[in-house]
Design a protein around this motif. Structure first.
Motif, PDB file in Angstrom:
ATOM      1  N   THR A 158       0.828  -1.210   0.000  1.00  0.00           N
ATOM      2  CA  THR A 158       0.000   0.000   0.000  1.00  0.00           C
ATOM      3  C   THR A 158       0.859   1.256   0.000  1.00  0.00           C
ATOM      4  OG1 THR A 158      -1.731  -1.188   1.204  1.00  0.00           O
ATOM      5  CG2 THR A 158      -1.871   1.211   1.179  1.00  0.00           C
ATOM      6  N   LEU A 159       1.923   1.248   0.797  1.00  0.00           N
ATOM      7  CA  LEU A 159       2.858   2.381   0.812  1.00  0.00           C
ATOM      8  C   LEU A 159       3.416   2.641  -0.591  1.00  0.00           C
ATOM      9  CD1 LEU A 159       4.759   4.466   2.091  1.00  0.00           C
ATOM     10  CD2 LEU A 159       6.266   2.569   2.756  1.00  0.00           C
ATOM     11  N   LEU A 160       3.784   1.594  -1.296  1.00  0.00           N
ATOM     12  CA  LEU A 160       4.337   1.754  -2.637  1.00  0.00           C
ATOM     13  C   LEU A 160       3.305   2.293  -3.622  1.00  0.00           C
ATOM     14  CD1 LEU A 160       6.548  -1.474  -2.929  1.00  0.00           C
ATOM     15  CD2 LEU A 160       7.321   0.894  -2.639  1.00  0.00           C
ATOM     16  N   THR A 161       2.051   1.883  -3.493  1.00  0.00           N
ATOM     17  CA  THR A 161       1.017   2.409  -4.400  1.00  0.00           C
ATOM     18  C   THR A 161       0.803   3.901  -4.161  1.00  0.00           C
ATOM     19  OG1 THR A 161      -0.842   1.862  -2.929  1.00  0.00           O
ATOM     20  CG2 THR A 161      -0.167   0.186  -4.519  1.00  0.00           C
ATOM     21  N   HIS A 162       0.855   4.333  -2.897  1.00  0.00           N
ATOM     22  CA  HIS A 162       0.710   5.767  -2.611  1.00  0.00           C
ATOM     23  C   HIS A 162       1.879   6.567  -3.187  1.00  0.00           C
ATOM     24  CE1 HIS A 162      -2.779   4.926  -0.385  1.00  0.00           C
ATOM     25  NE2 HIS A 162      -2.263   4.766   0.810  1.00  0.00           N
ATOM     26  N   LEU A 163       3.098   6.046  -3.017  1.00  0.00           N
ATOM     27  CA  LEU A 163       4.264   6.743  -3.549  1.00  0.00           C
ATOM     28  C   LEU A 163       4.204   6.821  -5.073  1.00  0.00           C
ATOM     29  CD1 LEU A 163       7.158   5.319  -1.334  1.00  0.00           C
ATOM     30  CD2 LEU A 163       6.380   7.709  -1.433  1.00  0.00           C
ATOM     31  N   THR A 164       3.776   5.743  -5.703  1.00  0.00           N
ATOM     32  CA  THR A 164       3.667   5.729  -7.164  1.00  0.00           C
ATOM     33  C   THR A 164       2.635   6.740  -7.645  1.00  0.00           C
ATOM     34  OG1 THR A 164       4.299   3.395  -7.242  1.00  0.00           O
ATOM     35  CG2 THR A 164       3.186   4.295  -9.177  1.00  0.00           C
ATOM     36  N   THR A 165       1.486   6.765  -6.984  1.00  0.00           N
ATOM     37  CA  THR A 165       0.437   7.710  -7.370  1.00  0.00           C
ATOM     38  C   THR A 165       0.920   9.151  -7.203  1.00  0.00           C
ATOM     39  OG1 THR A 165      -1.249   6.126  -6.657  1.00  0.00           O
ATOM     40  CG2 THR A 165      -1.956   8.393  -6.987  1.00  0.00           C
ATOM     41  N   ALA A 166       1.587   9.424  -6.093  1.00  0.00           N
ATOM     42  CA  ALA A 166       2.124  10.779  -5.883  1.00  0.00           C
ATOM     43  C   ALA A 166       3.106  11.144  -6.983  1.00  0.00           C
ATOM     44  CB  ALA A 166       2.804  10.846  -4.514  1.00  0.00           C
ATOM     45  N   ALA A 167       3.954  10.188  -7.377  1.00  0.00           N
ATOM     46  CA  ALA A 167       4.984  10.473  -8.386  1.00  0.00           C
ATOM     47  C   ALA A 167       4.371  10.817  -9.739  1.00  0.00           C
ATOM     48  CB  ALA A 167       5.918   9.267  -8.517  1.00  0.00           C
ATOM     49  N   VAL A 168       3.350  10.036 -10.177  1.00  0.00           N
ATOM     50  CA  VAL A 168       2.774  10.299 -11.510  1.00  0.00           C
ATOM     51  C   VAL A 168       1.956  11.585 -11.517  1.00  0.00           C
ATOM     52  CG1 VAL A 168       2.800   7.876 -12.199  1.00  0.00           C
ATOM     53  CG2 VAL A 168       0.758   8.808 -11.068  1.00  0.00           C
ATOM     54  N   ILE A 169       1.413  11.958 -10.366  1.00  0.00           N
ATOM     55  CA  ILE A 169       0.677  13.223 -10.305  1.00  0.00           C
ATOM     56  C   ILE A 169       1.640  14.401 -10.317  1.00  0.00           C
ATOM     57  CG2 ILE A 169      -0.828  14.684  -8.894  1.00  0.00           C
ATOM     58  CD1 ILE A 169      -2.160  12.117  -7.864  1.00  0.00           C
ATOM     59  N   LEU A 170       2.677  14.335  -9.480  1.00  0.00           N
ATOM     60  CA  LEU A 170       3.607  15.461  -9.358  1.00  0.00           C
ATOM     61  C   LEU A 170       4.446  15.672 -10.610  1.00  0.00           C
ATOM     62  CD1 LEU A 170       4.734  14.898  -5.650  1.00  0.00           C
ATOM     63  CD2 LEU A 170       3.259  16.717  -6.529  1.00  0.00           C
ATOM     64  N   THR A 171       4.657  14.595 -11.386  1.00  0.00           N
ATOM     65  CA  THR A 171       5.417  14.739 -12.635  1.00  0.00           C
ATOM     66  C   THR A 171       4.524  15.099 -13.814  1.00  0.00           C
ATOM     67  OG1 THR A 171       5.248  12.340 -12.999  1.00  0.00           O
ATOM     68  CG2 THR A 171       7.247  13.165 -11.913  1.00  0.00           C
ATOM     69  N   GLY A 172       3.217  15.162 -13.568  1.00  0.00           N
ATOM     70  CA  GLY A 172       2.287  15.588 -14.599  1.00  0.00           C
ATOM     71  C   GLY A 172       1.962  14.566 -15.659  1.00  0.00           C
ATOM     72  N   VAL A 173       2.239  13.274 -15.404  1.00  0.00           N
ATOM     73  CA  VAL A 173       1.966  12.241 -16.411  1.00  0.00           C
ATOM     74  C   VAL A 173       0.733  11.412 -16.056  1.00  0.00           C
ATOM     75  CG1 VAL A 173       4.397  12.104 -17.055  1.00  0.00           C
ATOM     76  CG2 VAL A 173       3.504  10.546 -15.298  1.00  0.00           C
ATOM     77  N   ILE A 174      -0.010  11.820 -15.046  1.00  0.00           N
ATOM     78  CA  ILE A 174      -1.162  11.054 -14.580  1.00  0.00           C
ATOM     79  C   ILE A 174      -2.211  10.892 -15.683  1.00  0.00           C
ATOM     80  CG2 ILE A 174      -2.225  13.155 -13.635  1.00  0.00           C
ATOM     81  CD1 ILE A 174      -2.553   9.618 -12.155  1.00  0.00           C
ATOM     82  N   GLU A 175      -2.715   9.654 -15.829  1.00  0.00           N
ATOM     83  CA  GLU A 175      -3.792   9.334 -16.751  1.00  0.00           C
ATOM     84  C   GLU A 175      -4.813   8.481 -15.999  1.00  0.00           C
ATOM     85  OE1 GLU A 175      -4.210  10.368 -19.781  1.00  0.00           O
ATOM     86  OE2 GLU A 175      -2.227  11.246 -20.231  1.00  0.00           O
ATOM     87  N   PRO A 176      -6.078   8.471 -16.441  1.00  0.00           N
ATOM     88  CA  PRO A 176      -7.090   7.676 -15.730  1.00  0.00           C
ATOM     89  C   PRO A 176      -6.706   6.205 -15.552  1.00  0.00           C
ATOM     90  CG  PRO A 176      -8.163   9.173 -17.246  1.00  0.00           C
ATOM     91  CD  PRO A 176      -6.695   9.303 -17.502  1.00  0.00           C
ATOM     92  N   TRP A 177      -6.063   5.594 -16.569  1.00  0.00           N
ATOM     93  CA  TRP A 177      -5.723   4.176 -16.446  1.00  0.00           C
ATOM     94  C   TRP A 177      -4.737   3.925 -15.307  1.00  0.00           C
ATOM     95  CZ3 TRP A 177      -0.795   2.295 -16.829  1.00  0.00           C
ATOM     96  CH2 TRP A 177       0.156   3.081 -17.473  1.00  0.00           C
ATOM     97  N   MET A 178      -3.883   4.901 -15.018  1.00  0.00           N
ATOM     98  CA  MET A 178      -2.934   4.753 -13.921  1.00  0.00           C
ATOM     99  C   MET A 178      -3.663   4.704 -12.580  1.00  0.00           C
ATOM    100  SD  MET A 178      -0.004   7.458 -15.135  1.00  0.00           S
ATOM    101  CE  MET A 178       0.759   7.342 -16.753  1.00  0.00           C
TER     102      MET A 178
END
Length: 427
Positions: A107-127
Motif C-alpha cells: 500500500t505504501l508503494l502504491t501511494h508513492l507511485t500515485t504521488a509520483a505520476v501526479i507530481l510529474t504531470g503524467v497522470i492518466e485515468p488508467w494509472m
C-alpha cells in the motif's frame, strides 16, 4: 497456543481490575500487542479515508464522469472477489503479522507511485485504475489477517470490545482523515496528499513491527499437515454446518451491494454537483459520516458484549442506515444533510462491529481467517453496487440514483426480517 499472549496479559491484571475492565469502553487497549495493532489501524485508517476522498475526486477531475467514479470504486473491491477466500486460507496458515507487514508495504508503494505520476504531470485515468487495483489486492489479504489476529491478542470476553475499538479507530480517522484531505486539497493538490499518505504508512509499519505475537509451534505443525485446498474446503464445510453464519453473511451482502457505494460514489458526487460544496466540502461530508460512525462503534465497544437479540439489532441497524441514505438523497440543505450522514455512519459501523464480533466469537480460532474471508465474497460484490450506482448517477443524477439504491437496501432488509426468522432469533 493461539491466545497465549492475551491470556498472559489478562493474568497480569488484578482479578477485580480484570473483571471491571471488560465493562469499560477502552479496556482492550490494556493488552500490549493489541495496542500496537490498534495504533497501526489508526494510521492506516487515516490514509484510507484520505484516499476514499481523493480517488473519486481525482477521477472526476480527470474525466468528469460519474460512471468512471463508480467504476474506480468497483476496481478497488474486485480483488476481494478474486482472491478474498484464498486470503483467508493464507491468514490461517501463515504468520498474520508478516502478512500485515507485506500488505502495508504494498500500500505504501502504491501511494508513492500515485504521488509520483501526479507530481510529474503524467497522470492518466488508467494509472488510477492500476494503482487502485493493486491497493485493493493488498486490502483483500490484509482484512482476514487483521481480523483473525484480534482474538489472539485479547481474551475471548474482550473480542467485541477490541473489534469495536478497531472500528472506532477507523471512524475517528474518517473524521480527521477526510477533513485533513479536504484541507490539503484546498491548499495543495492530489500529489501532495498522496505523499502525506505515504508518510503516514511509514508510521503504520513501525507500529506493526512492535507486535510480538507469533504463531504457536502446534499451529504451524497442523498447517503443514494439510493442503491449502483442504483448508479451503474445511472453511466452506464449517459454514454449511452453521447456517446462522451463512444467514449473517447474507444480511451483510445487502449492505455491501446497495449501501456501501454511498461513501465513495454518492457523497463526492452530491457534494460537488448537487450541494456545490467543492473538494473541501466533500471532505467535511465524509467527516460527518465518520462522526456518526465513531458514535456507533463506541456504543458497541461499551455494550456489545451485553447486547441480547443481536439479530433484531442488526436488522434494525440496516433499516435505519437505509432511512438515513434516503434522507441524504433528498436533502437540499445542510440542516438535513448533517443528521442524515450522522445516522448512516452510526448504523453502518455499529452493524459491522457487531457482525464481526459475533462471527469471530462463534468461530473456532483455527478457522477464523477463513470464515472472516468469506465476508470478502460479500465485499467482492461491492463493485456491482458501485457500478450500478455510477450508471444510475450518470443517467438520473446522483440524488435520484441514491434514492433508488437506498430503497432497494431497505426493501431487502424488510424482506429478510419477514421471511428469515432465524436471523431474528440470533442472540
Amino acid at each position: 497456543m493461539a491466545q497465549e499472549v492475551a491470556v498472559r496479559d489478562a493474568a497480569a491484571l488484578p482479578p477485580d481490575t480484570a473483571a471491571q475492565a471488560k465493562f469499560k469502553t477502552f479496556h482492550s487497549l490494556r493488552y500490549r500487542d493489541y495496542r500496537f495493532l490498534w495504533l497501526g489501524q489508526v494510521g492506516a485508517a487515516a490514509s484510507l479515508w484520505m484516499e476514499q476522498l481523493a480517488r473519486p475526486l481525482l477521477m472526476l477531475s480527470l474525466t468528469d464522469s460519474a460512471f468512471l467514479v463508480g467504476l474506480v470504486t468497483a476496481t478497488r473491491m474486485v480483488p476481494m472477489l478474486l482472491v478474498g477466500i484464498w486470503a483467508g486460507v493464507i491468514a490461517d496458515r501463515a504468520d498474520k503479522r508478516q502478512i500485515l507487514l507485506v500488505t502495508k508495504s504494498v500500500t505504501l508503494l502504491t501511494h508513492l507511485t500515485t504521488a509520483a505520476v501526479i507530481l510529474t504531470g503524467v497522470i492518466e485515468p488508467w494509472m488510477v485504475f492500476v494503482t487502485t487495483f493493486i491497493g485493493g489486492s493488498a486490502m483483500a489479504f490484509d482484512q482476514p489477517a487483521r481480523q483473525s489476529l484480534i482474538p489472539r491478542l485479547v481474551p475471548r470476553e474482550s473480542i467485541a470490545n477490541a473489534v469495536a475499538l478497531n472500528s472506532a479507530a477507523m471512524n475517528v480517522m474518517r473524521i480527521a482523515g477526510a477533513s485533513a484531505a479536504g484541507l490539503v486539497l484546498a491548499v495543495f493538490d492530489y500529489g501532495e496528499l498522496y505523499l502525506l499518505q505515504s508518510l503516514i504508512y511509514v508510521g503504520v509499519l513501525a507500529s506493526l513491527f512492535q507486535i510480538n505475537f507469533r504463531r504457536s509451534e502446534q499451529d504451524s505443525t497442523r498447517r503443514q499437515q494439510t493442503s491449502a485446498l483442504a483448508d479451503l474446503r474445511e472453511g466452506f464445510a464449517a459454514v454449511r454446518r452453521d447456517s446462522v453464519i451463512l444467514y449473517v453473511l447474507g444480511l451483510s451482502l445487502i449492505l455491501f451491494v446497495w449501501g456501501f457505494p454511498y461513501q465513495t460514489v454518492f457523497v463526492p458526487l452530491i457534494a460537488k454537483r448537487a450541494l456545490e460544496l467543492g473538494d473541501a466540502g466533500a471532505g467535511l461530508l465524509v467527516a460527518l459520516t465518520g462522526a456518526g460512525a465513531l458514535l456507533g462503534s463506541l456504543t458497541i465497544a461499551t455494550a456489545g458484549d451485553t447486547l441480547g437479540r443481536r439479530g433484531l439489532v442488526m436488522l434494525g441497524q440496516i433499516a435505519l442506515f437505509s432511512l438515513g441514505l434516503l434522507l441524504f438523497s433528498r436533502a437540499e440543505v445542510l440542516l438535513l444533510v448533517v443528521p442524515a450522514l450522522l445516522l448512516t455512519g452510526a448504523m453502518q459501523t455499529s452493524f459491522m462491529s457487531l457482525n464481526n464480533a459475533f462471527v469471530l466469537g462463534r468461530t473456532p480460532p483455527e478457522l477464523q481467517g477463513r470464515i472472516m474471508s468469506l465476508f470478502s465474497l460479500d465485499r467482492g460484490l461491492i463493485p456491482l453496487g458501485a457500478t450500478v450506482g455510477g450508471l444510475l448517477a450518470e443517467a438520473l443524477g446522483p440524488q435520484d440514483a441514491l434514492t433508488i439504491m437506498a430503497s432497494i437496501c431497505l426493501a431487502c432488509t424488510l424482506l429478510v426480517a419477514a421471511f428469515v426468522p432465524t436471523i431474528r432469533r440470533i442472540h
